[in-house]
Design an enzyme around this catalytic site. Sequence first.
Site, PDB file in Angstrom:
ATOM      1  N   SER A 273       0.872  -1.185   0.000  1.00 54.82           N
ATOM      2  CA  SER A 273       0.000   0.000   0.000  1.00 54.82           C
ATOM      3  C   SER A 273       0.901   1.224   0.000  1.00 54.82           C
ATOM      4  CB  SER A 273      -0.870   0.001   1.261  1.00 54.82           C
ATOM      5  OG  SER A 273      -1.428   1.287   1.476  1.00 54.82           O
TER       6      SER A 273
ATOM      7  N   TYR B 191      -1.592  -0.869  10.648  1.00 58.81           N
ATOM      8  CA  TYR B 191      -1.816  -1.160   9.225  1.00 58.81           C
ATOM      9  C   TYR B 191      -0.631  -0.631   8.398  1.00 58.81           C
ATOM     10  CZ  TYR B 191      -3.788  -1.225   4.545  1.00 58.81           C
ATOM     11  OH  TYR B 191      -3.976  -1.460   3.210  1.00 58.81           O
TER      12      TYR B 191
HETATM   13  N1  NAP Z   1      -8.767  -0.732  -0.948  1.00 60.20           N
HETATM   14  C1  NAP Z   1      -7.726   0.057  -0.766  1.00 60.20           C
HETATM   15  O1  NAP Z   1      -7.837   1.307  -0.710  1.00 60.20           O
HETATM   16  C2  NAP Z   1      -6.355  -0.528  -0.658  1.00 60.20           C
HETATM   17  C3  NAP Z   1      -5.255   0.340  -0.769  1.00 60.20           C
HETATM   18  C4  NAP Z   1      -3.985  -0.174  -0.644  1.00 60.20           C
HETATM   19  C5  NAP Z   1      -3.797  -1.526  -0.410  1.00 60.20           C
HETATM   20  N2  NAP Z   1      -4.881  -2.347  -0.307  1.00 60.20           N
HETATM   21  C6  NAP Z   1      -4.627  -3.764  -0.033  1.00 60.20           C
HETATM   22  O2  NAP Z   1      -5.210  -4.531  -1.056  1.00 60.20           O
HETATM   23  C7  NAP Z   1      -5.498  -5.844  -0.567  1.00 60.20           C
HETATM   24  C8  NAP Z   1      -6.913  -6.217  -0.990  1.00 60.20           C
HETATM   25  O3  NAP Z   1      -7.808  -5.299  -0.395  1.00 60.20           O
HETATM   26  P1  NAP Z   1      -9.208  -4.911  -1.041  1.00 60.20           P
HETATM   27  O4  NAP Z   1      -9.235  -3.438  -1.119  1.00 60.20           O
HETATM   28  O5  NAP Z   1      -9.467  -5.715  -2.250  1.00 60.20           O
HETATM   29  O6  NAP Z   1     -10.154  -5.339   0.183  1.00 60.20           O
HETATM   30  P2  NAP Z   1     -11.518  -6.205   0.215  1.00 60.20           P
HETATM   31  O7  NAP Z   1     -12.399  -5.823  -0.908  1.00 60.20           O
HETATM   32  O8  NAP Z   1     -11.994  -6.079   1.625  1.00 60.20           O
HETATM   33  O9  NAP Z   1     -10.984  -7.685  -0.050  1.00 60.20           O
HETATM   34  C9  NAP Z   1     -10.194  -8.350   0.890  1.00 60.20           C
HETATM   35  C10 NAP Z   1     -10.099  -9.815   0.504  1.00 60.20           C
HETATM   36  O10 NAP Z   1      -9.336 -10.504   1.515  1.00 60.20           O
HETATM   37  C11 NAP Z   1     -10.115 -11.604   1.985  1.00 60.20           C
HETATM   38  N3  NAP Z   1      -9.817 -11.850   3.390  1.00 60.20           N
HETATM   39  C12 NAP Z   1     -10.018 -11.013   4.439  1.00 60.20           C
HETATM   40  N4  NAP Z   1      -9.669 -11.609   5.575  1.00 60.20           N
HETATM   41  C13 NAP Z   1      -9.231 -12.858   5.239  1.00 60.20           C
HETATM   42  C14 NAP Z   1      -8.735 -13.956   5.985  1.00 60.20           C
HETATM   43  N5  NAP Z   1      -8.623 -13.912   7.320  1.00 60.20           N
HETATM   44  N6  NAP Z   1      -8.374 -15.080   5.321  1.00 60.20           N
HETATM   45  C15 NAP Z   1      -8.498 -15.145   3.975  1.00 60.20           C
HETATM   46  N7  NAP Z   1      -8.946 -14.138   3.212  1.00 60.20           N
HETATM   47  C16 NAP Z   1      -9.319 -13.008   3.852  1.00 60.20           C
HETATM   48  C17 NAP Z   1     -11.559 -11.216   1.756  1.00 60.20           C
HETATM   49  O11 NAP Z   1     -12.394 -12.325   1.546  1.00 60.20           O
HETATM   50  P3  NAP Z   1     -13.257 -13.111   2.653  1.00 60.20           P
HETATM   51  O12 NAP Z   1     -13.985 -12.089   3.462  1.00 60.20           O
HETATM   52  O13 NAP Z   1     -14.136 -13.984   1.790  1.00 60.20           O
HETATM   53  O14 NAP Z   1     -12.273 -13.904   3.438  1.00 60.20           O
HETATM   54  C18 NAP Z   1     -11.448 -10.482   0.421  1.00 60.20           C
HETATM   55  O15 NAP Z   1     -11.434 -11.417  -0.633  1.00 60.20           O
HETATM   56  C19 NAP Z   1      -5.276  -5.780   0.951  1.00 60.20           C
HETATM   57  O16 NAP Z   1      -4.024  -6.351   1.255  1.00 60.20           O
HETATM   58  C20 NAP Z   1      -5.254  -4.295   1.253  1.00 60.20           C
HETATM   59  O17 NAP Z   1      -4.466  -3.992   2.381  1.00 60.20           O
HETATM   60  C21 NAP Z   1      -6.146  -1.886  -0.420  1.00 60.20           C
END
Ligand code: NAP
Length: 278
Positions: A146, A159
């Site tokens: 991130s 985080y």
């Molecule tokens: N969105 C942003 O602004 C942003 C910015 C920078 C970086 N990121 C990073 O991008 C990555 C993906 O985030 P996203 O934005 O796509 O979030 P999201 O839409 O909340 O998706 C998160 C994914 O992780 C899975 N997950 C959560 N807890 C889990 C666990 N304990 N075991 C296995 N799977 C788990 C969730 O599925 P289930 O609930 O089905 O398990 C979901 O598929 C993360 O690492 C986040 O830190 C996001």
Amino acid sequence: MSNTLDNTTPGRALITGASAGIGARYAHHLARRGHDLTLVARNADRLEALAGRLRADTGRDVRVRVADLSNAPDLARVEQELRDDTTLTMLVNNAGIGSVAPLLQSDPAQMQAMIDLNVTALTRLTMAVVPGFVARGHGTLINIASIVALHPEMLNGVYGASKAYVLGYSQSLRHELADKGLRIQAVLPGATGTEFWDLAGKPASELPAGIVMSADDMVQAALAGLDQGEFVTIPALADPGLWQRLEDARQALGPLLSHNAPAPRYGIQAPGATGTNG
Ligand SMILES: NC(=O)c1ccc[n+]([C@@H]2O[C@H](COP(=O)([O-])OP(=O)(O)OC[C@H]3O[C@@H](n4cnc5c(N)ncnc54)[C@H](OP(=O)(O)O)[C@@H]3O)[C@@H](O)[C@H]2O)c1
């Protein structure tokens, strides 16, 4: 770094956190690039629905693995699959959770859960897959960090620190594995429009629209960065020279950080260096 790859077949990509958001977009685009997929997350219904759509749309072989990666036995099961599946050519370490809460208002158990997923699971899954990549002479590791890796002050401190870990771990892996034929990429997304923000405590709809990228644009940019051989991809950063300047400054610091005497400004005189010979 060396990017020697056997590109004759795309092989199988395992994507963590594939049931929603960024991970689901990786699944979509990697299937279209010809990868078979193993999709990992906790929500079985969402994973099965996505897998069904991808099989129908692309004809790829798509497997579903329901696992809570912050749960040790589930994590061990996925680690074993990463060690055993010799068709794997890519791991996308994407599953992660965040928070916008200041440290003093944060629940220690939630912070621990974040570390378990963002740090421990990512570390162990990488250690499970890399020996096979090295033995086979090729493999791609994509770690989703991130921009808070560079600015831990922006959101919750644990985080930010967890994502700084992902960047530092990726830098070290790249250094150690540069000559082993592996391709390693750290992706540093800015705010991306997913459910991440709802779970973190502030819906993306409450952020200024001008800073929020769609998950699909983010993933397409990250894959373009991978194709271009980038090690660090910051999808929103227009001038990559800014990152390079930071990296150059870091490299210049390297040889200056360890010495047998404290820096003169601390006024500590080494024994035998008192200037009086006595
Ligand atoms: N969105 C942003 O602004 C942003 C910015 C920078 C970086 N990121 C990073 O991008 C990555 C993906 O985030 P996203 O934005 O796509 O979030 P999201 O839409 O909340 O998706 C998160 C994914 O992780 C899975 N997950 C959560 N807890 C889990 C666990 N304990 N075991 C296995 N799977 C788990 C969730 O599925 P289930 O609930 O089905 O398990 C979901 O598929 C993360 O690492 C986040 O830190 C996001």
